[in-house]
Design a protein around this motif. Structure first.
Motif, PDB file in Angstrom:
ATOM      1  N   PHE A 114     -13.920 -72.204 -28.997  1.00 33.85           N
ATOM      2  CA  PHE A 114     -14.167 -72.247 -30.473  1.00 33.85           C
ATOM      3  C   PHE A 114     -14.366 -70.966 -30.958  1.00 33.85           C
ATOM      4  CE2 PHE A 114     -17.481 -72.678 -33.592  1.00 33.85           C
ATOM      5  CZ  PHE A 114     -17.097 -73.144 -34.597  1.00 33.85           C
ATOM      6  N   LEU A 115     -15.236 -70.152 -30.387  1.00 28.59           N
ATOM      7  CA  LEU A 115     -15.559 -68.893 -30.971  1.00 28.59           C
ATOM      8  C   LEU A 115     -14.341 -67.825 -31.032  1.00 28.59           C
ATOM      9  CD1 LEU A 115     -18.902 -68.129 -28.954  1.00 28.59           C
ATOM     10  CD2 LEU A 115     -18.718 -68.898 -31.398  1.00 28.59           C
ATOM     11  N   SER A 116     -13.550 -68.046 -29.883  1.00 30.54           N
ATOM     12  CA  SER A 116     -12.450 -67.049 -30.099  1.00 30.54           C
ATOM     13  C   SER A 116     -11.395 -67.460 -30.949  1.00 30.54           C
ATOM     14  CB  SER A 116     -11.650 -67.104 -28.819  1.00 30.54           C
ATOM     15  OG  SER A 116     -11.273 -68.363 -28.442  1.00 30.54           O
ATOM     16  N   ILE A 117     -11.138 -68.813 -31.218  1.00 27.31           N
ATOM     17  CA  ILE A 117     -10.225 -69.218 -32.226  1.00 27.31           C
ATOM     18  C   ILE A 117     -10.906 -69.034 -33.594  1.00 27.31           C
ATOM     19  CG2 ILE A 117      -9.125 -71.308 -33.285  1.00 27.31           C
ATOM     20  CD1 ILE A 117      -8.880 -72.465 -30.380  1.00 27.31           C
ATOM     21  N   GLY A 118     -11.980 -68.995 -33.804  1.00 24.75           N
ATOM     22  CA  GLY A 118     -12.638 -69.133 -35.129  1.00 24.75           C
ATOM     23  C   GLY A 118     -12.917 -67.643 -35.604  1.00 24.75           C
ATOM     24  N   SER A 119     -13.092 -66.763 -34.680  1.00 21.34           N
ATOM     25  CA  SER A 119     -13.640 -65.532 -35.234  1.00 21.34           C
ATOM     26  C   SER A 119     -12.684 -64.204 -34.794  1.00 21.34           C
ATOM     27  CB  SER A 119     -14.830 -65.320 -34.772  1.00 21.34           C
ATOM     28  OG  SER A 119     -14.709 -65.116 -33.245  1.00 21.34           O
ATOM     29  N   ALA A 120     -11.760 -64.219 -33.842  1.00 23.52           N
ATOM     30  CA  ALA A 120     -11.085 -63.298 -33.557  1.00 23.52           C
ATOM     31  C   ALA A 120     -10.037 -62.704 -34.615  1.00 23.52           C
ATOM     32  CB  ALA A 120     -10.057 -63.784 -32.291  1.00 23.52           C
ATOM     33  N   TRP A 121      -9.396 -63.348 -35.023  1.00 18.41           N
ATOM     34  CA  TRP A 121      -8.628 -62.661 -36.395  1.00 18.41           C
ATOM     35  C   TRP A 121      -9.386 -62.318 -37.420  1.00 18.41           C
ATOM     36  CZ3 TRP A 121      -7.808 -63.961 -41.442  1.00 18.41           C
ATOM     37  CH2 TRP A 121      -6.926 -63.390 -41.987  1.00 18.41           C
ATOM     38  N   GLY A 122     -10.398 -63.008 -37.773  1.00 18.75           N
ATOM     39  CA  GLY A 122     -11.075 -62.682 -38.907  1.00 18.75           C
ATOM     40  C   GLY A 122     -12.013 -61.545 -38.691  1.00 18.75           C
ATOM     41  N   ALA A 123     -12.453 -61.195 -37.201  1.00 26.74           N
ATOM     42  CA  ALA A 123     -13.361 -60.181 -37.097  1.00 26.74           C
ATOM     43  C   ALA A 123     -12.173 -58.603 -37.064  1.00 26.74           C
ATOM     44  CB  ALA A 123     -13.772 -60.075 -35.462  1.00 26.74           C
ATOM     45  N   GLN A 124     -11.056 -58.914 -36.612  1.00 26.65           N
ATOM     46  CA  GLN A 124     -10.284 -57.810 -36.537  1.00 26.65           C
ATOM     47  C   GLN A 124     -10.018 -57.273 -37.961  1.00 26.65           C
ATOM     48  OE1 GLN A 124      -6.703 -58.379 -34.284  1.00 26.65           O
ATOM     49  NE2 GLN A 124      -5.516 -56.495 -35.247  1.00 26.65           N
ATOM     50  N   THR A 125      -9.626 -58.446 -38.917  1.00 29.36           N
ATOM     51  CA  THR A 125      -9.092 -58.076 -40.200  1.00 29.36           C
ATOM     52  C   THR A 125     -10.341 -57.604 -40.981  1.00 29.36           C
ATOM     53  OG1 THR A 125      -7.758 -59.808 -40.153  1.00 29.36           O
ATOM     54  CG2 THR A 125      -8.289 -59.024 -42.414  1.00 29.36           C
ATOM     55  N   TRP A 126     -11.541 -58.123 -40.704  1.00 29.36           N
ATOM     56  CA  TRP A 126     -12.684 -57.520 -41.512  1.00 29.36           C
ATOM     57  C   TRP A 126     -13.065 -56.074 -41.108  1.00 29.36           C
ATOM     58  CZ3 TRP A 126     -17.361 -56.265 -38.961  1.00 29.36           C
ATOM     59  CH2 TRP A 126     -18.529 -56.114 -39.954  1.00 29.36           C
ATOM     60  N   PHE A 127     -13.197 -55.910 -39.784  1.00 33.74           N
ATOM     61  CA  PHE A 127     -13.497 -54.491 -39.313  1.00 33.74           C
ATOM     62  C   PHE A 127     -12.460 -53.403 -39.879  1.00 33.74           C
ATOM     63  CE2 PHE A 127     -12.942 -50.910 -36.462  1.00 33.74           C
ATOM     64  CZ  PHE A 127     -14.247 -50.540 -36.429  1.00 33.74           C
ATOM     65  N   ASP A 128     -11.076 -53.786 -39.417  1.00 34.80           N
ATOM     66  CA  ASP A 128     -10.080 -52.993 -39.941  1.00 34.80           C
ATOM     67  C   ASP A 128     -10.003 -52.639 -41.306  1.00 34.80           C
ATOM     68  OD1 ASP A 128      -9.268 -52.772 -37.427  1.00 34.80           O
ATOM     69  OD2 ASP A 128      -7.567 -54.106 -37.456  1.00 34.80           O
ATOM     70  N   ALA A 129     -10.235 -53.472 -42.252  1.00 29.87           N
ATOM     71  CA  ALA A 129     -10.505 -53.279 -43.650  1.00 29.87           C
ATOM     72  C   ALA A 129     -11.502 -52.525 -43.961  1.00 29.87           C
ATOM     73  CB  ALA A 129     -10.643 -54.672 -44.253  1.00 29.87           C
ATOM     74  N   LYS A 130     -12.717 -52.355 -43.299  1.00 27.87           N
ATOM     75  CA  LYS A 130     -13.881 -51.600 -43.563  1.00 27.87           C
ATOM     76  C   LYS A 130     -13.810 -50.110 -43.328  1.00 27.87           C
ATOM     77  CE  LYS A 130     -17.747 -54.857 -43.817  1.00 27.87           C
ATOM     78  NZ  LYS A 130     -18.334 -54.394 -45.076  1.00 27.87           N
ATOM     79  N   PHE A 131     -12.813 -49.926 -41.794  1.00 28.91           N
ATOM     80  CA  PHE A 131     -12.718 -48.714 -41.239  1.00 28.91           C
ATOM     81  C   PHE A 131     -12.125 -48.006 -42.226  1.00 28.91           C
ATOM     82  CE2 PHE A 131     -10.744 -45.724 -38.388  1.00 28.91           C
ATOM     83  CZ  PHE A 131     -11.947 -45.036 -37.888  1.00 28.91           C
ATOM     84  N   ASN A 132     -12.573 -46.539 -42.451  1.00 32.22           N
ATOM     85  CA  ASN A 132     -11.725 -45.637 -43.400  1.00 32.22           C
ATOM     86  C   ASN A 132     -10.654 -44.839 -42.508  1.00 32.22           C
ATOM     87  OD1 ASN A 132     -10.962 -44.015 -45.525  1.00 32.22           O
ATOM     88  ND2 ASN A 132     -12.866 -42.709 -45.263  1.00 32.22           N
ATOM     89  N   THR A 133      -9.400 -44.874 -42.949  1.00 30.35           N
ATOM     90  CA  THR A 133      -8.318 -44.486 -41.872  1.00 30.35           C
ATOM     91  C   THR A 133      -8.166 -42.913 -42.582  1.00 30.35           C
ATOM     92  OG1 THR A 133      -7.334 -46.322 -40.958  1.00 30.35           O
ATOM     93  CG2 THR A 133      -6.132 -44.234 -41.157  1.00 30.35           C
ATOM     94  N   VAL A 134      -7.965 -41.823 -41.819  1.00 36.69           N
ATOM     95  CA  VAL A 134      -7.719 -40.813 -42.359  1.00 36.69           C
ATOM     96  C   VAL A 134      -6.891 -39.903 -41.363  1.00 36.69           C
ATOM     97  CG1 VAL A 134      -8.736 -38.252 -42.811  1.00 36.69           C
ATOM     98  CG2 VAL A 134      -9.970 -40.460 -43.386  1.00 36.69           C
ATOM     99  N   ALA A 135      -5.704 -39.307 -41.815  1.00 37.57           N
ATOM    100  CA  ALA A 135      -4.837 -38.576 -41.038  1.00 37.57           C
ATOM    101  C   ALA A 135      -5.421 -37.742 -40.284  1.00 37.57           C
ATOM    102  CB  ALA A 135      -3.557 -38.060 -41.887  1.00 37.57           C
ATOM    103  N   SER A 136      -5.600 -37.691 -38.761  1.00 38.39           N
ATOM    104  CA  SER A 136      -6.254 -36.832 -37.815  1.00 38.39           C
ATOM    105  C   SER A 136      -5.543 -36.288 -36.591  1.00 38.39           C
ATOM    106  CB  SER A 136      -7.721 -37.513 -37.390  1.00 38.39           C
ATOM    107  OG  SER A 136      -8.084 -38.347 -38.526  1.00 38.39           O
TER     108      SER A 136
END
Length: 464
Positions: A114-136
């Motif tokens: 239940f936890l993996s189905i319900g949160s995996a995609w959402g957690a990845q999308t949520w985190f990646d949206a917050k993380f500030n990508t900068v050419a490095s």
């Protein structure tokens, strides 16, 4: 009455009656069609409601299963079983224990699914949206030694920025008006080889003397580069690379010094750093004596283990004028390494991993306070899985070898042969020398160049 008379008395079917009957038949057909459509729509609504209720139902089933596991008691043996042999009783107890273990396993599996189905995609999308990508990164640099041989290695270049943007007065670190721009107070490599058998953390003094290459100019306020370039400088401090050229310039310099391929860049804003510490409700550090800084004041007033909050932690890793430190850089590097190890230990503890509030708070603070390239949920999960089960004895902290004394320009000078031995061992996945022989007088140099590097022993073939 004869049939003719009866026929004469029947109601005549005129045109109006025919029309009325046609209308009635048409209305009946419309009504039947409406009923069919309504029935079909009702079935669709039922399917939608059933589908929408599946996660809630699964959660309820999981909760119920867990309750059954906790509350179910084994049935009392019947009176006639008193005469059973000990062997029979043992078999029955084993059967009951097996059944109970099966119920526990089923409940746990259901919860995990239940936890993996319900949160995996959402957690990845949520985190990646917050993380500030900068050419490095600069993964095609000519300074990288044996790039093919480093395939599978994970090298995280971590830079702690002391930008005053957003700092509050109570932080005691100044503001952007008094201290504009940003410098790299912390530069560290986290190296995990392809076989995932160890982790080596290498720190670089902020005042390390380098030959800085030409770099695009960096604006820390907007986290962007301009088309203008900052000219190369033969003699400069390491922390100027970030100040003038941002993440890309630091990556160039570190790859020039080490020959290692940096495939992840993690920039940490110190002002957001304390939020990560507060999210896990503090971190425990050990000090042999109180930490008293002549600029920041008394940071930790007692020796031994102390649990410090976000504000204390910020001063702890920032302090450069602690009484008793041999040099401003090396005392701070030692504290930064010790604190990083303590923070990782705290985050990976059961108190945080099993606490949804703490864990989500830490991830949220981490995403807001960091920036860089090639860092997201997928990369973090891959690294975490590859490092699973690794003991603390496999994590080594060290500082790049230098003279440990500032030269007349106030810079730390790299010991070329010792440094080369360290980085060759990391590139080729060979043991690190605990104590290297004393370097000859010609060993020091103001700045390394890529021409001074050689490939060293061939790296053992292993995959992560």
């Amino acid at each position: 009455m004869d049939r003719l008379t009866m026929t004469d008395e029947l109601e005549a079917i005129d045109d109006a009656t025919i029309t009325k009957r046609k209308i009635d038949h048409t209305l009946a057909r419309f009504s039947a069609a409406h009923d069919e459509l309504e029935a079909e729509e009702a079935k669709k609504r039922e399917r939608r409601e059933r589908f929408a209720a599946r996660p809630a139902a699964l959660l309820e089933q999981t909760r119920t299963a867990l309750q059954r596991v906790v509350t179910t008691t084994d049935p009392e043996p019947a009176e006639e079983s008193a005469s059973q042999t000990r062997l029979q009783e043992k078999k029955e107890r084993k059967t009951r224990q097996t059944a109970k273990a099966g119920r526990i396993t089923a409940a746990v599996v259901a919860a995990l699914v239940f936890l993996s189905i319900g949160s995996a995609w959402g957690a990845q999308t949520w985190f990646d949206a917050k993380f500030n990508t900068v050419a490095s990164l600069d993964e095609d640099s000519a300074d990288i030694q044996d790039a093919a041989g480093q395939t599978g290695d994970e090298n995280f270049l971590m830079v702690g920025s002391d930008s005053r943007d957003g700092a509050a007065a109570e932080d005691g670190v100044g503001d952007a008006d008094g201290t504009p721009g940003a410098r790299s107070d912390t530069v560290m490599i986290a190296h995990v080889p392809a076989d995932r058998q160890r982790v080596v953390m290498v720190s670089f003094p902020r005042d390390l003397e380098i030959s800085r290459p030409e770099c695009k100019r960096w604006d820390p306020a907007t986290s962007s580069y301009s088309e203008e370039t900052s000219p190369a400088q033969k003699i400069a401090k390491l922390n100027t690379a970030y100040a003038v050229g941002g993440p890309q310039c630091v990556t160039k310099v570190i790859q020039q010094i080490t020959g290692m391929k940096m495939n992840h860049f993690v920039g940490i804003d110190f002002n957001g750093f304390k939020s990560m510490v507060d999210a896990v409700q503090g971190v425990t550090v050990y000090n042999e004596k109180p930490v008293d800084d002549t600029t920041l004041g008394m940071i930790i007033p007692q020796a031994g283990e102390t649990r410090i909050s976000g504000d204390q932690a910020l001063n702890y890793v920032r302090a450069r004028h602690v009484k008793g430190d041999p040099t401003s850089d090396y005392g701070r590097i030692k504290r930064q390494q010790a604190f990083l190890g303590a923070l990782l230990k705290t985050v990976m503890s059961k108190d945080v991993i099993l606490d949804t509030g703490k864990l989500s708070g830490f991830i949220d603070a981490f995403a807001k306070a960091t920036f860089g390239e090639n860092l997201g949920i997928n990369q973090m999960m891959t690294l975490a899985k590859s490092m699973r089960g690794m003991g603390s004895d496999k994590v080594k902290f060290l500082t790049v070898p230098t003279t440990e004394e500032a030269n007349k320009r106030g810079n730390e000078v790299l010991l070329q042969s010792k440094a080369k031995a360290v980085f060759d061992a990391l590139i080729n996945n060979t043991p690190l020398e605990e104590k290297a022989p004393a370097p000859p007088a010609s060993d020091t140099a103001s700045a390394p160049t890529s021409s001074a590097k050689s490939g060293g022993a061939k790296k053992s073939s292993s995959s992560g």
